[in-house]
Design a protein around this motif. Sequence first.
Motif, mmCIF file in Angstrom:
data_model
loop_
_atom_site.group_PDB
_atom_site.id
_atom_site.type_symbol
_atom_site.label_atom_id
_atom_site.label_comp_id
_atom_site.label_asym_id
_atom_site.label_seq_id
_atom_site.Cartn_x
_atom_site.Cartn_y
_atom_site.Cartn_z
ATOM 1 N N THR A 2 0.843 -1.192 0.000
ATOM 2 C CA THR A 2 0.000 0.000 0.000
ATOM 3 C C THR A 2 0.876 1.238 0.000
ATOM 4 O OG1 THR A 2 -1.623 -1.189 1.330
ATOM 5 C CG2 THR A 2 -1.858 1.178 1.192
ATOM 6 N N GLN A 91 -9.094 -5.742 8.942
ATOM 7 C CA GLN A 91 -7.822 -5.036 8.870
ATOM 8 C C GLN A 91 -6.717 -5.768 9.629
ATOM 9 O OE1 GLN A 91 -9.474 -1.170 10.174
ATOM 10 N NE2 GLN A 91 -8.657 -0.332 8.259
ATOM 11 N N GLU A 96 -6.974 -5.060 3.186
ATOM 12 C CA GLU A 96 -6.914 -3.617 2.997
ATOM 13 C C GLU A 96 -8.036 -3.086 2.116
ATOM 14 O OE1 GLU A 96 -2.988 -2.373 1.814
ATOM 15 O OE2 GLU A 96 -2.076 -4.027 2.911
ATOM 16 N N MET A 112 -14.847 2.970 5.402
ATOM 17 C CA MET A 112 -14.175 4.145 4.866
ATOM 18 C C MET A 112 -13.621 5.029 5.976
ATOM 19 S SD MET A 112 -14.269 3.533 1.687
ATOM 20 C CE MET A 112 -13.516 5.062 1.149
ATOM 21 N N ASN A 114 -12.338 3.978 8.674
ATOM 22 C CA ASN A 114 -11.158 3.310 9.219
ATOM 23 C C ASN A 114 -10.100 3.015 8.165
ATOM 24 O OD1 ASN A 114 -11.507 2.401 12.252
ATOM 25 N ND2 ASN A 114 -13.527 2.220 11.307
ATOM 26 N N ARG A 115 -10.325 3.530 6.956
ATOM 27 C CA ARG A 115 -9.395 3.355 5.841
ATOM 28 C C ARG A 115 -9.311 1.914 5.345
ATOM 29 N NH1 ARG A 115 -3.978 4.303 4.016
ATOM 30 N NH2 ARG A 115 -3.921 6.047 2.572
ATOM 31 N N LEU A 117 -10.659 0.164 2.358
ATOM 32 C CA LEU A 117 -11.239 0.660 1.118
ATOM 33 C C LEU A 117 -12.352 -0.267 0.637
ATOM 34 C CD1 LEU A 117 -11.079 2.849 -1.067
ATOM 35 C CD2 LEU A 117 -9.454 1.377 -2.289
ATOM 36 N N HIS A 166 -14.682 10.799 0.481
ATOM 37 C CA HIS A 166 -14.030 9.548 0.846
ATOM 38 C C HIS A 166 -12.696 9.374 0.129
ATOM 39 C CE1 HIS A 166 -18.060 7.751 2.288
ATOM 40 N NE2 HIS A 166 -17.311 8.050 3.320
ATOM 41 N N PHE A 170 -9.168 8.931 2.150
ATOM 42 C CA PHE A 170 -8.256 7.810 1.953
ATOM 43 C C PHE A 170 -6.868 8.289 1.562
ATOM 44 C CE2 PHE A 170 -6.200 4.365 -0.260
ATOM 45 C CZ PHE A 170 -6.474 3.286 0.560
ATOM 46 N N GLY A 173 -5.194 10.018 4.516
ATOM 47 C CA GLY A 173 -5.097 9.254 5.752
ATOM 48 C C GLY A 173 -5.937 9.806 6.883
ATOM 49 N N ASP A 175 -9.682 10.158 9.138
ATOM 50 C CA ASP A 175 -10.995 9.634 9.466
ATOM 51 C C ASP A 175 -11.993 10.778 9.386
ATOM 52 O OD1 ASP A 175 -10.564 11.149 11.748
ATOM 53 O OD2 ASP A 175 -10.424 9.431 13.104
#
Length: 218
Positions: A2, A91, A96, A112, A114-115, A117, A166, A170, A173, A175
């Motif tokens: 990532t 996660q 991811e 989304m 909490n990242r 995707l 969103h 992302f 980084g 929230d």
Amino acid sequence: MTDAGRIEGIAATLVTANLDTDQIMPKQFLRGIDKRGLDKGLLWDLRFDAEGRPRPGFVLNQPAFAETRILIAGPNFGCGSSREHAVWGLQQYGIEAVIASSFGEIFYSNAMNNRLLAVMLPQADVQVLMKEADESADPLRVEIDVQSLTVRTPRNTRSFVLSERHRRMFLDGLDMIGASLTYQRAIDAFAKRHWAEQPWLRDVALRTRQRLDKEAHG
């Protein structure tokens, strides 16, 4: 792997439709007071039998998929209860991104925020990716690019839609709280203008409580 705007790795397919959060993270794994150890409970009834033995036919139990980073899933993934533990468990297991034609609404927001995707593609496109995975001699590798909003495999490239909010969350980084705080200047300016125009509304509850306390003891 990532980076700021790209997720790349092995993808596993979960064709089951309506895979709900109770199945993703069963209730017996919600007893802790923190988030740790949720990877152990992920998809427990699919991964293990009644005696707790791994089911060898389940994709995530196969050695070739030990490093899975992306799930290609059936429609309405994450429906059911609102437990955020489902996202945390995915996660912690190393997932991811999840690709599906639709998601449970609360799960999507939790993911989304909490990242994790959540990529929505038309069901026909999801089936194309699943077919490619089935026909691949080795585990399918997928690249998801959030900058260009594309999903790439050796044989296919598909575009997906993500709200700008969103997408920025992302890429940066952030929230939901962090995204809101990027508007701090505008928030402060609005508050200042609001109280200047309607000062009688400021601290109404506090002033009412103080008045009542004074009357009660007066």
